[in-house]
Write an enzyme that holds these catalytic residues in place. Structure first.
Site, mmCIF file in Angstrom:
data_model
loop_
_atom_site.group_PDB
_atom_site.id
_atom_site.type_symbol
_atom_site.label_atom_id
_atom_site.label_comp_id
_atom_site.label_asym_id
_atom_site.label_seq_id
_atom_site.Cartn_x
_atom_site.Cartn_y
_atom_site.Cartn_z
ATOM 1 N N GLY A 103 -41.154 -11.033 1.312
ATOM 2 C CA GLY A 103 -41.645 -12.058 0.383
ATOM 3 C C GLY A 103 -40.649 -12.275 -0.736
ATOM 4 O O GLY A 103 -39.495 -11.865 -0.633
ATOM 5 N N ASN A 104 -41.068 -12.921 -1.796
ATOM 6 C CA ASN A 104 -40.200 -13.080 -2.966
ATOM 7 C C ASN A 104 -41.065 -13.091 -4.228
ATOM 8 O O ASN A 104 -42.286 -13.019 -4.145
ATOM 9 C CB ASN A 104 -39.337 -14.341 -2.847
ATOM 10 C CG ASN A 104 -40.175 -15.593 -2.688
ATOM 11 O OD1 ASN A 104 -40.918 -15.962 -3.595
ATOM 12 N ND2 ASN A 104 -40.072 -16.247 -1.535
#
Ligand code: CTP
Length: 402
Positions: free
Chosen positions: A209-210
């Site tokens: 993810g980020n």
């Protein structure tokens, strides 16, 4: 909507510009606002509470305890009552306390308890205004999402001339009115916005993810809805939620789902704004079971995701507006311009990762917008709400010009 029936707290601290505040109170009352004036003890040396209570039709408050009754003035309920707090004038001292959360008088205790938006109109002598400490305090307060009404240039009480004069009460009143007056310039428009990160599953418990929080995309969706648009928000995983009733939210997890959801909506959209931080790569395979530790290293094979924005750029018709975001760490403007051309966009909003209070997870952002006609507009650090308004203002100017 205007200031009519809005609950507005005016917080006055001890500077000579305090003598101008009765006019601001009068303008607000004439426009139908409910005004509660709060003063620091020092403010009483510059303007009388009798004038202010007469004009506001409310007792002016300075202390925690009511003078003769021994009753308590409730700073918490006052803070919750307010739709807006306006601090004018704000001295260097009060500014420093506001920036650092020091609640040593009633006005500051209300400020610390309030959840409403805050406007700050500083006023002080030019050297105090130019002092790095004052500048840092203003920047800090701006990073909390507050609106600063900068001091103007002119003659100061010290006899010196320069920046430090409080903005005129008529102009402060205009800022307050604008704040409460929504524009309806997107009525009848369909706006598609993406927000948040994407989570690319590695196995049932892990993902790539980020750090995107979704705040910027949600602020754009909210701002567009407030201006009359019909909004579809395609949102990656975030705990934040858009609240406006004109927003329909489609929740997705990963880049492939976002691609499908966006393409489902795109043909009906007049304006599309891709604020989501979409993963560029996804695991080649998602394991059906949790991957066990088998050795000292682990290789993960990734394949590229489809570039959603580029695919929309290929599909878009002449009367659709397409806006992308760019997150760059070097050669920012040149890289953003390349993306704008490559993905066939009308604008690109460049986020700077160099600015301390901008980008992922912050409530503020500092952006540069590059347009396909070659304009490059640098904006100062603003709240994400204000950045959203700037983007939509530009969309409107663009539509008028086309
Ligand atoms: N974007 C997209 N689909 C992707 C990747 C990005 O639609 N698979 C969109 C983002 O929503 C953003 C814009 O493309 O509006 C730019 O994203 P960014 O990550 O800055 O650029 P990339 O094109 O991915 O290029 P790079 O990561 O190499 O800088």
């Amino acid at each position: 909507m205007s200031v009519k029936d809005k609950n507005i707290i005016i917080g006055i601290s001890g500077g000579i510009a305090a003598y101008k505040i009765p006019l601001l109170v009068r303008l607000l009352k004439k426009a139908g606002a409910n005004v509660q004036v709060l003063m620091t003890p020092a403010a009483h040396d510059f303007v009388t509470s009798v004038t202010l209570s007469t004009l506001s039709e409310q007792a002016v408050l300075t202390d925690f305890i009511k003078d003769d009754t021994g009753l308590w003035n409730n700073h918490v309920s006052l803070g919750q009552w307010a739709d807006l707090m306006v601090f004018a004038p704000v001295t260097a001292n009060t500014l420093a306390k506001m920036a650092n959360g020091q609640a040593d008088n009633f006005l500051l205790a209300v400020y610390m308890s309030a959840k409403c938006p805050v406007m700050i109109a500083p006023a002080m002598d030019l050297d105090m205004y130019a002092h790095p400490a004052t500048k840092a305090n203003l920047k800090k307060l701006q990073s909390y999402g507050y609106e600063i009404i900068p001091a103007t240039e002119g003659e100061l009480a010290s006899g010196l001339t320069g920046y430090g004069r409080m903005e005129e009460p008529e102009n402060i009143f205009d800022r307050i009115s604008t704040f409460f007056t929504p524009k309806n310039d997107l009525t009848g428009k369909k706006v598609l916005v993406t927000a948040g990160p994407t989570y690319e599953s590695i196995d049932p418990v892990r993902f790539i993810g980020n750090h995107s929080s979704g705040k910027m995309g949600i602020a754009i969706a909210e701002a567009a809805a407030e201006r009359g648009a019909d909004v579809v928000l395609v949102s990656g995983p975030t705990h934040l939620q858009a609240k406006h009733p004109a927003i329909r939210t489609v929740k997705v997890q990963n880049a492939a789902q976002m691609y499908d959801a966006v393409h489902n909506e795109f043909d009906n959209a007049d304006i599309t704004i891709m604020a989501a931080a979409v993963a560029d790569f996804t695991p080649e395979q998602t394991a059906g079971q949790k991957i066990k530790k088998t050795g000292d290293t682990m290789m993960l094979s990734l394949k590229p995701t489809k570039d959603i924005l580029a695919s929309l750029g290929q599909k878009k018709t002449g009367n659709q507006i397409l806006i992308g975001f760019a997150m760059e760490t070097e050669n920012e403007k040149a890289n953003a311009l390349k993306k704008l051309r490559k993905k066939n966009l009308d604008f690109i909003v460049l986020n700077s990762l160099r600015e301390k209070n901008a980008g992922f997870k912050h409530d503020t952002n500092r952006v540069t917008i590059l347009t396909k006609s070659g304009d490059i507009i640098d904006y100062p650090l603003k709240t994400k709400k204000e950045v959203a308004a700037d983007i939509l203002d530009l969309v409107n100017e663009f539509q008028v010009a086309e």
